[in-house]
Every structure is written in C-alpha cells, then in structure tokens.
Design an enzyme around this catalytic site. Structure first.
Site, PDB file in Angstrom:
ATOM      1  N   GLU A  34       0.918  -1.270   0.109  1.00  0.00           N
ATOM      2  CA  GLU A  34       0.007   0.052   0.092  1.00  0.00           C
ATOM      3  C   GLU A  34       0.826   1.099  -0.186  1.00  0.00           C
ATOM      4  O   GLU A  34       2.113   1.397   0.696  1.00  0.00           O
ATOM      5  CB  GLU A  34      -0.952  -0.079   1.081  1.00  0.00           C
ATOM      6  CG  GLU A  34      -1.778   1.030   1.354  1.00  0.00           C
ATOM      7  CD  GLU A  34      -2.725   0.948   2.688  1.00  0.00           C
ATOM      8  OE1 GLU A  34      -3.289   2.103   3.067  1.00  0.00           O
ATOM      9  OE2 GLU A  34      -3.123  -0.038   2.936  1.00  0.00           O
ATOM     10  N   GLU A  46      -3.121  10.614   3.374  1.00  0.00           N
ATOM     11  CA  GLU A  46      -3.943  10.343   4.167  1.00  0.00           C
ATOM     12  C   GLU A  46      -3.934  11.763   4.738  1.00  0.00           C
ATOM     13  O   GLU A  46      -2.984  12.538   5.171  1.00  0.00           O
ATOM     14  CB  GLU A  46      -3.665   9.421   5.052  1.00  0.00           C
ATOM     15  CG  GLU A  46      -3.952   7.998   4.782  1.00  0.00           C
ATOM     16  CD  GLU A  46      -3.578   7.051   5.889  1.00  0.00           C
ATOM     17  OE1 GLU A  46      -4.239   6.028   5.715  1.00  0.00           O
ATOM     18  OE2 GLU A  46      -2.399   7.187   6.436  1.00  0.00           O
TER      19      GLU A  46
END
Length: 228
Positions: free
Chosen positions: A116, A120
């Site tokens: 990943e 964010e």
C-alpha cells in the site's frame, strides 16, 4: 500510525503535474470507467463505520464521499478501481474532510500480500498531510508534511511517484518527500475513502466528533502515468 517515519525527506525538488491525457477518471464529465463504490455492512478496527455506495455521489462535477450517522452506527464511503496498477505516477485533485477522528485519503492497495502507498488527511488538523506505505504488511513509515494551507478549504493536486526503489510524494506539483527503504512491489487498486477511527486510535487522528456529521471529502479527478 503516528510518528514521522525513519526516512529522510528528499532535498531535490522536482516539479511534476498531471497532464490532461493522464487523467483516468474525470468527475466533471462523468468519465469514470473502471471505478466503483464499495458497499458493505462493516469494517474491523481501526475503522468505525461501514462503507455505503449511497455515500459516494458524483454530481456538480465532483465525487463527494460522505460520512453520516445511521441507525446502525456510522456510514463512510470508498471509491476504487477494478483494475490493479503498477509503477508510475498517481495523482488526485481533492479537498479533504475536516473533523477530528476522520480520515480522507488517496492510495493504492493490493490486498494480500499487503502492499500500500498512502496519502492520508487526519481530520483534526488539515493543514498537514500524512504519507505512509506498507510492504508485505509492514508499515511504520509515517511522515507528516506541513502544507502551509488548509486542505479542507480548496482543491489541490496531491500525488506520488512509485518506482521499484523509491516513492516520491508531491503537493501541487512539487516534490516534498522521498522514501527509499523496503518499497512496495505489488500492483494495487487505486482507492479513495472516508471513514472515522475507533476510539482506540484517537491518538492518531483525534477523538471522533460526531456532532460535526455529516462531513465530506471531494475529488475532481484521478491521474495515472505508467512508469513504462
């Protein structure tokens, strides 16, 4: 989650903007082939919500992801590609959600083995953005970058250039951070989501403030340019 990682920022500034021909989903004209909204009844920790496709709406030229209160708890949203993508430059024009305990994001995700790469926004302070990545399920690479503006107030371009030996993150075309240790190697889906954290993760994103619901994150377009 939390912490600033253990890799030094790049001290070489490289400008990289997304050309129109590399925008693979443009919400203004409805060109979103290959993407879909997730719909399920619940998620495990650290998520404190389900994902509802009713909370992923394209209108007025943008994709809006919403977090709402329901009779079963909370409903967030996730929008993702059906196809997996490999090395290259990933980018998005987005406006982050502003609410303590709420995460809005743009990232690639493989599944298992878990690889990943993340952008964010932690809703308690949207003047910062967090970069992170996972390789074979190992994370702990968080780095928080001070934006110099509030990401919840307007659209900005965020991106990362994922190569076999590095990931370089960008804000409005300017390179701001580089990772070079244990880089992900598996192709992943392009994903965006909006969700609230469980109380056990309040130290990361702030204690969730239900009184601010509903909250939204918005997206204008998604870009990808293959490294090949």
């Amino acid at each position: 989650m939390g912490g600033s990682g253990n890799i030094p920022p790049s001290n070489v500034v490289v400008n990289k903007f997304t050309a129109d021909e590399n925008k693979i989903a443009i919400f203004e004209n409805g060109d979103v082939h290959g993407f879909w909204a997730r719909n399920d009844r619940g998620n495990g920790p650290p998520f404190n919500c389900s994902f509802s496709n009713a909370n992923a709406v394209i209108e007025n030229g943008v994709l809006t992801l919403s977090l709402t209160k329901t009779d079963r708890g909370y409903a967030g949203a996730e929008y993702r590609s059906g196809t997996k993508f490999s090395y290259g430059y990933y980018s998005v024009s987005m406006k982050a959600a502003k609410c303590p305990g709420v995460i809005s994001s743009f990232f690639t995700y493989t599944g298992w083995p878990w690889h990943e790469s993340d952008i964010e926004f932690l809703g308690d302070d949207t003047t910062r953005v967090q970069f992170n990545y996972y390789t074979d399920g190992e994370g702990g690479h968080e780095y928080v970058y001070e934006l110099g503006f509030d990401a919840s107030e307007d659209f900005h371009e965020y991106g990362f250039d994922w190569q076999p030996d590095s990931i370089t993150w960008y804000v409005d075309g300017k390179s701001v951070y580089m990772a070079t240790v244990n880089i992900p190697s598996q192709a992943g889906h392009i994903m965006m989501n909006l969700w609230n954290v469980a109380d056990s993760n309040a130290g990361w994103a702030g204690k969730f403030d239900e009184s601010k619901l509903p909250v939204t994150a918005q997206y204008q377009w998604i870009g990808y340019q293959s490294a090949e």
